[in-house]
Design a protein around this motif. Sequence first.
Motif, PDB file in Angstrom:
ATOM      1  N   VAL A  27      22.991  39.352  -5.819  1.00 26.85           N
ATOM      2  CA  VAL A  27      23.321  37.615  -5.144  1.00 26.85           C
ATOM      3  C   VAL A  27      22.624  36.584  -5.179  1.00 26.85           C
ATOM      4  CG1 VAL A  27      24.052  36.854  -2.479  1.00 26.85           C
ATOM      5  CG2 VAL A  27      24.814  39.332  -3.595  1.00 26.85           C
ATOM      6  N   ALA A  28      21.267  36.870  -5.213  1.00 27.87           N
ATOM      7  CA  ALA A  28      20.560  35.472  -5.461  1.00 27.87           C
ATOM      8  C   ALA A  28      20.352  35.009  -6.345  1.00 27.87           C
ATOM      9  CB  ALA A  28      18.986  35.900  -4.784  1.00 27.87           C
ATOM     10  N   ALA A  29      20.247  35.541  -7.967  1.00 28.78           N
ATOM     11  CA  ALA A  29      20.307  35.415  -9.280  1.00 28.78           C
ATOM     12  C   ALA A  29      21.765  34.040  -9.098  1.00 28.78           C
ATOM     13  CB  ALA A  29      20.460  36.496 -10.318  1.00 28.78           C
ATOM     14  N   CYS A  30      23.404  34.676  -8.558  1.00 26.29           N
ATOM     15  CA  CYS A  30      24.152  33.885  -8.828  1.00 26.29           C
ATOM     16  C   CYS A  30      24.079  32.692  -7.955  1.00 26.29           C
ATOM     17  CB  CYS A  30      25.106  34.636  -7.975  1.00 26.29           C
ATOM     18  SG  CYS A  30      25.725  36.654  -9.315  1.00 26.29           S
ATOM     19  N   SER A  31      23.042  32.574  -7.089  1.00 34.27           N
ATOM     20  CA  SER A  31      23.672  31.927  -6.662  1.00 34.27           C
ATOM     21  C   SER A  31      22.419  30.541  -6.579  1.00 34.27           C
ATOM     22  CB  SER A  31      23.169  31.532  -4.759  1.00 34.27           C
ATOM     23  OG  SER A  31      21.109  32.926  -4.888  1.00 34.27           O
ATOM     24  N   ALA A  32      21.227  30.673  -7.697  1.00 33.60           N
ATOM     25  CA  ALA A  32      20.811  29.525  -8.345  1.00 33.60           C
ATOM     26  C   ALA A  32      21.634  28.471  -8.753  1.00 33.60           C
ATOM     27  CB  ALA A  32      20.013  30.423  -8.952  1.00 33.60           C
ATOM     28  N   PRO A  33      20.817  27.330  -9.481  1.00 34.68           N
ATOM     29  CA  PRO A  33      22.353  26.114  -9.044  1.00 34.68           C
ATOM     30  C   PRO A  33      21.897  26.255 -11.404  1.00 34.68           C
ATOM     31  CG  PRO A  33      19.209  25.520  -8.918  1.00 34.68           C
ATOM     32  CD  PRO A  33      20.665  26.671  -8.334  1.00 34.68           C
ATOM     33  N   GLY A  34      23.145  25.824 -11.467  1.00 33.36           N
ATOM     34  CA  GLY A  34      23.234  26.095 -13.072  1.00 33.36           C
ATOM     35  C   GLY A  34      23.938  27.241 -13.526  1.00 33.36           C
ATOM     36  N   VAL A  35      23.894  28.563 -12.768  1.00 38.30           N
ATOM     37  CA  VAL A  35      23.898  29.755 -13.243  1.00 38.30           C
ATOM     38  C   VAL A  35      24.819  30.449 -12.986  1.00 38.30           C
ATOM     39  CG1 VAL A  35      22.818  31.981 -13.319  1.00 38.30           C
ATOM     40  CG2 VAL A  35      21.365  30.239 -12.576  1.00 38.30           C
ATOM     41  N   SER A  36      25.927  31.018 -14.318  1.00 44.25           N
ATOM     42  CA  SER A  36      27.314  31.690 -14.453  1.00 44.25           C
ATOM     43  C   SER A  36      27.028  33.080 -14.119  1.00 44.25           C
ATOM     44  CB  SER A  36      27.828  31.722 -15.620  1.00 44.25           C
ATOM     45  OG  SER A  36      28.392  31.945 -15.603  1.00 44.25           O
ATOM     46  N   ASN A  37      28.374  33.297 -12.644  1.00 47.46           N
ATOM     47  CA  ASN A  37      28.111  35.152 -11.867  1.00 47.46           C
ATOM     48  C   ASN A  37      28.455  35.568 -13.121  1.00 47.46           C
ATOM     49  OD1 ASN A  37      27.703  33.507  -9.551  1.00 47.46           O
ATOM     50  ND2 ASN A  37      30.403  34.149  -8.555  1.00 47.46           N
ATOM     51  N   ALA A  38      29.151  35.307 -14.265  1.00 47.07           N
ATOM     52  CA  ALA A  38      29.756  36.140 -15.591  1.00 47.07           C
ATOM     53  C   ALA A  38      28.207  36.479 -16.062  1.00 47.07           C
ATOM     54  CB  ALA A  38      30.622  35.697 -15.993  1.00 47.07           C
ATOM     55  N   ALA A  39      27.545  35.619 -16.071  1.00 48.91           N
ATOM     56  CA  ALA A  39      26.563  35.847 -16.739  1.00 48.91           C
ATOM     57  C   ALA A  39      24.970  36.741 -16.663  1.00 48.91           C
ATOM     58  CB  ALA A  39      25.360  34.215 -17.032  1.00 48.91           C
TER      59      ALA A  39
END
Length: 125
Positions: A27-39
């Motif tokens: 969840v923290a990695a997905c909430s980073a700006p410019g990051v794709s949830n799928a990636a």
Amino acid sequence: MHTIPNEVGAGRRRRREHSAEFKAQVVAACSAPGVSNAAVAMAHGLNPNLARRWVREAERRGGGALVKAANSAVPTGFVPVQLPPAQAAPADIRIELRRGPTAINVSWPCTAASQCAAWMRELLR
């Protein structure tokens, strides 16, 4: 006849269970700006829909425990970065055109970039 003693028959697959810490990291990695949830999901070996569901659940909780746990585990601070010295801009635009066995090299001054673009447009018509 089964020769493998621990083999489960034609039953249903078991769902994987993920720890709260692992969910918090995703969840923290997905909430980073410019990051794709799928990636992020694919990098962690997850289905993107599952990662999106975890993010929605964390948002419903108001950012909740998942994001807080992940952020507390990650140290923050300033990291100095050394950049290479700036290089001088090239004085020419260099273009190489190939068609079959023929190759053409064109060198155009950067100060006339708009004329170069017009020439390329006409050439590629």
